[in-house]
Design an enzyme around this catalytic site. Structure first.
Site, PDB file in Angstrom:
ATOM      1  CE  LYS A  33      -3.532   1.845   2.404  1.00  0.00           C
ATOM      2  NZ  LYS A  33      -5.101   2.066   3.834  1.00  0.00           N
ATOM      3  CB  SER A  52      -8.417   3.866   2.225  1.00  0.00           C
ATOM      4  OG  SER A  52      -7.731   2.870   3.418  1.00  0.00           O
ATOM      5  CB  SER A  82      -8.769   0.471   5.418  1.00  0.00           C
ATOM      6  OG  SER A  82      -9.524   1.696   5.362  1.00  0.00           O
TER       7      SER A  82
END
Ligand code: GLN
Length: 492
Positions: free
Chosen positions: A82, A157, A181
């Site tokens: 990420k 997210s 997330s």
């Protein structure tokens, strides 16, 4: 097995192929990059690629295999990182314009561990700006599309991380979870997603959103892969003062244990109202499966869940407003031009560098922390947070694991909630409490709805009880036999 097929498989199958010398780590990595080239123009999972690093790592793996040396469990298995986690000498943008040209000066602790374990990082994945969002539509650069249906959101997210794994653009991924997330995108993309106990995994080198809630964790195709990746990243870190000073166990050790005597509580407030029929059926089916597997299933009430979104949006925004104060045009990334003085530079940099959702959160958080309102909002929220934790403590006196859907519905259409932040916030109703209480929680796919979109089940356990959680998840996975490889095959 042909290599195009191999890249859609779990890490254990890929490891077998590597050890059998059916394929080299270099070939596996290159095949994944070929998949990225083919599909990522549509999916948008990656903000940037880290090809030199990945191929260099693969080379080290191949040398070890040739020499017959012992290989760490996930060595050579392609991973997506990420883009709010630092990888030294590569960009870390948090999908924000304010960090667009920022290059990480150091490795996050988890990244250091990936390196020690010879895990090739394929690239940095797209996210909602600063991890604020549930659909990945808040990235400053581009949206991410759900590989199961490109008209749908992948969840957020960590949407880029989940989409990458679902689309065959990586075998495993790391995400971060502040209110869901990791679990929500895993649920929308038919994957396993695990948020560990708060403090289990170091946050050093993760761009902070809400420090008392943030945790890094795995997004994978199987429960075993999640356990293996947690083995890599867990453990004490003196660079993170909130890291637990406790040795991490081998998280794979209890995976295959039978479920006799295990007590599972389904959460009343999350399993009845507000669910789509398909999600409700999937939850009921999972409960029946657990009973067949010998577990005892009872109803548990957590009445304070109804306050959790309100509590979360006070605490998370308060912490965010403080954490994001450091982006001022001086220390990192973007700086506005044409400014008159220092103050003007701060204002213009932040006005131009942050997106709407981030600004909304900073304003909310600043308000909640301001004198005169602090007691009414922030202090109240902290008190309620304690009561939520007490509710969980009481529940875990009665049961080992809690069960609910991860989300009341499956992935929604791109664009359908962007104008309505409140309805977007409601997608996190089932996930947020685990962050407030600091407990481990995970998503596992249990089926698809009428339109073919994955449905996720959430399991939660008491602090530090990841081994039990993974065991309970593994047994359901075995019974369900969910096919996670569908999108990676149909996309090409
Ligand atoms: N969707 C939640 C939010 O927008 C959670 C985000 C997260 O876990 N990073 O804050």
């Amino acid at each position: 097995m042909d290599i195009q097929e191999l890249i859609t498989k779990s890490s254990s199958e890929q490891r077998k192929a590597l050890l059998n010398k059916d394929v080299t780590a270099k070939e596996l990595t290159e095949a994944v990059y070929k998949q990225v080239e083919t599909v990522d123009g549509t999916i948008g999972a990656y903000n940037s690629l880290t090809k030199d690093f990945a191929l260099e790592t693969a080379k080290k793996v191949d040398e070890k295999i040739l020499k017959g040396e012992e290989l760490p469990a996930l060595a050579g298995i392609p991973l997506a990182l990420k883009d709010n986690i630092n990888l030294k000498s590569y960009p870390t943008t948090a999908s924000s314009k304010i960090l667009e040209n920022f290059i990480s000066p150091y490795d996050a602790t988890v990244t250091k561990k990936l390196k020690e374990n010879l895990i090739p990082v394929i690239g940095k994945t797209n996210l909602d700006e600063f991890a604020m969002g549930s659909s990945n539509e808040n990235s400053a650069f581009k949206i991410v599309r759900n590989p199961w249906n490109i008209k749908k959101v992948p969840g957020g997210s960590s949407g880029g991380s989940a989409a990458a794994v679902a689309a065959g653009e990586a075998t495993t991924a790391l995400g971060s979870d502040t209110g869901g997330s990791i679990r929500l995108p895993a649920s929308y993309c038919g994957l396993v997603g695990l948020k560990p106990t708060y403090g289990r995994v170091s946050r050093y080198g993760l761009i902070a959103f809400a420090s008392s809630l943030d945790q890094i964790g795995p997004i994978t195709r199987t429960v075993e892969d999640a356990a293996l990746l947690l083995n890599v990243i867990a453990g004490h870190d003196e660079k993170d003062s909130t890291s637990l000073n406790q040795e991490a166990p081998d998280f794979t050790k209890d995976l295959r244990k039978d479920l006799k005597g295990v007590k599972i509580g389904f959460i009343k407030e999350l399993c009845n109202e507000g669910l789509t029929d398909d999600v409700k059926n999937a939850v009921e089916k999972s409960i029946a499966t657990y009973k067949n597997l010998g577990a005892e299933v009872v109803e548990i009430s957590l009445p304070l869940i109804k306050y959790s979104i309100a509590v979360y949006y006070v605490i998370a925004t308060a912490e965010a407003s403080s954490n994001l104060a450091r982006f001022d045009g001086v220390k990192y990334g973007y700086r506005a031009k044409d400014v008159n003085n220092l103050y003007d530079m701060y204002v213009k940099t932040r006005a131009q560098g942050f997106g709407d959702e981030v600004k909304r959160r900073i304003m909310l958080g600043t308000y909640a922390l301001s004198s005169g309102y602090y007691d009414a909002y922030y202090k109240k929220a902290q008190q309620l947070r304690r009561l939520v934790k007490n509710d969980f403590d009481k529940a875990f006196e009665k049961v080992d694991v809690l069960l609910s859907p991860t989300c009341p519905h499956t992935a929604f259409d791109i664009g359908s909630k962007v104008e309505d932040p409140l309805s977007m916030y409601l997608t996190d109703i089932a996930t947020i409490t685990a962050n407030l209480a600091g407990i481990p929680a995970m998503n596992i796919p249990v089926g698809t709805d009428k339109t073919g979109m994955p449905i996720g089940l959430q399991l939660q356990a008491n602090c530090l009880n990841e081994t039990k959680l993974l065991n309970v998840a593994f047994k359901l996975e075995e019974a369900v036999q969910f096919d996670y490889s569908i999108p990676s095959k149909t996309l090409v």
